[in-house]
Design a protein around this motif. Structure first.
Motif, mmCIF file in Angstrom:
data_model
loop_
_atom_site.group_PDB
_atom_site.id
_atom_site.type_symbol
_atom_site.label_atom_id
_atom_site.label_comp_id
_atom_site.label_asym_id
_atom_site.label_seq_id
_atom_site.Cartn_x
_atom_site.Cartn_y
_atom_site.Cartn_z
ATOM 1 N N GLU A 339 0.822 -1.204 0.000
ATOM 2 C CA GLU A 339 0.000 0.000 0.000
ATOM 3 C C GLU A 339 0.857 1.255 0.000
ATOM 4 N N VAL A 340 2.040 1.183 0.604
ATOM 5 C CA VAL A 340 2.942 2.331 0.647
ATOM 6 C C VAL A 340 4.383 1.853 0.536
ATOM 7 N N THR A 341 5.278 2.821 0.433
ATOM 8 C CA THR A 341 6.711 2.550 0.408
ATOM 9 C C THR A 341 7.332 3.094 1.683
ATOM 10 N N VAL A 372 9.186 8.774 5.590
ATOM 11 C CA VAL A 372 8.192 8.806 6.668
ATOM 12 C C VAL A 372 7.054 7.890 6.226
ATOM 13 N N THR A 373 6.754 6.885 7.039
ATOM 14 C CA THR A 373 5.710 5.924 6.692
ATOM 15 C C THR A 373 4.804 5.690 7.890
ATOM 16 N N GLY A 374 3.508 5.868 7.701
ATOM 17 C CA GLY A 374 2.559 5.724 8.792
ATOM 18 C C GLY A 374 1.938 4.345 8.856
ATOM 19 N N TRP A 375 1.244 4.113 9.950
ATOM 20 C CA TRP A 375 0.464 2.893 10.116
ATOM 21 C C TRP A 375 -0.677 2.855 9.093
ATOM 22 N N TYR A 379 -3.192 7.115 8.373
ATOM 23 C CA TYR A 379 -1.985 7.803 8.842
ATOM 24 C C TYR A 379 -1.160 8.384 7.691
ATOM 25 N N ASN A 380 -1.074 7.664 6.601
ATOM 26 C CA ASN A 380 -0.269 8.158 5.487
ATOM 27 C C ASN A 380 -0.949 9.315 4.759
#
Length: 397
Positions: A339-341, A372-375, A379-380
């Motif tokens: 879902e994110v990097t 910076v990577t959120g839960w 969060y992102n």
């Protein structure tokens, strides 16, 4: 002919559009560029099409970064409540789901339309459909070529995200730009991603489609955390919110422990033995867990016969294993399913207040492009709004 602007924002996603709107409404002339044919494609697919646009539990410790303090300033100065006020000002109905997650009642399209409306309020120019051919110039005088056109500005914002979900057009372009301007990159890795299990765990891979509530615990290369949410067994391994959360802290070789019976207190199997000595372990597990999972665990525990014929020591050992069932994933499903990097442009080179590169005046890095990577759970998106607002407020201040 080269058009002149106050700022050029590369990337028409959440962070880029919000940054552009913020700067534009301050009277800055802003151009947003994106190689995709339309803006905000990732926004539209987020949250199952309803956009989990923020979270009521936003806190800096729920973000991963090589500099764990970096996100504090931006998150403090633009909060979830600030964004929620904007959502409500646009008449967008919303609801709270589990763990503070906020979603649109309607469609994610409402959030994208809101961002584009905010850009329009600031007279921002949004241009999509042309690849960036060139980024050149020097600090305070950047030049960008796109299609047959070019633009120049004293400020350049990198908001092109990371390589997660490449089918949506995601690339590592942000990292190439960073290196071009002398910024370091923390090794990017897939985050919020399903994990795969090795062949010897075939028993669990055969449970594809089974979901259960667990506590996933990870003391991994990238930190220590635990998450109580659903886990999903897949034909390749493990997924579901609890696993996706833990994956951000995981690296090959790290072990994941799962409490498969989080609602059972210590001694529950011994109590069952005293109350129903003629019942087998398989039946007791079937009362606590989905049937197929219970059968698989019973097979692994290899405790046959009635509970009354099993020692308390054996049942205590079974309890402890069920509460800390070890999994050693052999990989993840990669950027294609992430879902994110995690990782990205090193925040050591950036101002935590403005997102500007310390040694490259006028160059800003926001959103997923930064380390910076959120839960999972909004969060992102909140980092996109907060970092975009920080940069948008600082451009030519």
């Amino acid at each position: 002919m080269t058009q002149k602007y106050d700022a050029i924002v590369l990337g028409a996603g959440a962070a880029g559009l919000f940054c552009a709107a913020t700067a534009g409404q301050r009277g800055k002339r802003v151009l947003v560029l994106d190689h995709a044919d339309k803006p905000g494609k990732k926004i539209l697919i987020s949250g199952g099409g309803r956009c989990n646009f923020t979270n009521l539990g936003i806190a800096p410790e729920r973000y991963l970064s090589s500099n764990r303090h970096f996100a504090k300033s931006a998150l403090r100065r633009y909060t979830a409540r600030d964004f929620l006020d904007l959502v409500e000002a646009h008449g967008i109905a919303w609801h709270e789901k589990t763990l503070g997650q906020l979603f649109c009642d309607g469609s994610a399209r409402q959030i994208l339309d809101m961002l584009l409306a905010e850009c329009a309020r600031g007279d921002v120019t949004v241009h999509c459909g042309d690849a960036i051919a060139e980024v050149a110039g020097e600090p305070g005088a950047f030049r960008v070529g796109y299609g047959a056109q070019s633009a120049q500005a004293p400020a350049l914002v990198i908001a092109t995200g990371g390589p997660s979900i490449p089918k949506m057009g995601a690339t590592g372009f942000a990292y190439d730009l960073a290196r071009q301007f002398g910024l370091k990159v923390v090794q990017p890795r897939p985050a919020l991603v399903p994990l795969t299990l090795p062949a010897e765990e075939a028993l669990f891979r055969e449970l594809s489609g089974v979901a259960t509530d667990i506590v996933a615990r990870i003391d991994g290369t990238f930190g220590k955390a635990e998450f109580r949410e659903a886990a999903l067994f897949t034909h390749r391994g493990l997924s579901g919110p609890a696993i996706l959360q833990a994956s951000s802290y995981w690296q090959r070789g790290d072990r994941l422990a799962a409490d498969l019976v989080p609602d059972r207190r210590s001694g529950w199997l011994r109590e069952a033995k005293r109350e129903r000595p003629r019942v087998g372990l398989r039946k007791v597990l079937n009362e606590a867990l989905p049937g197929r999972l219970a059968d698989a665990l019973a097979e692994r525990l290899a405790l046959s016969g009635d509970l009354g014929n099993l020692s308390d020591k054996a049942l205590t050992a079974a309890e402890e294993r069920l509460a800390r069932w070890p999994f050693v994933p052999d990989g993840s499903e990669g950027f294609a399913k992430a879902e994110v990097t995690a990782g990205g442009i090193d925040t050591a080179a950036l101002s935590s207040k403005t997102m500007e590169a310390n040694k490259v005046p006028g160059l800003y890095v926001i959103g997923e492009a930064a380390d910076v990577t959120g839960w999972l759970g909004g969060y992102n998106f909140q980092w996109a709004w907060a970092s975009g607002h920080a940069a948008g407020s600082a451009i030519l201040a």
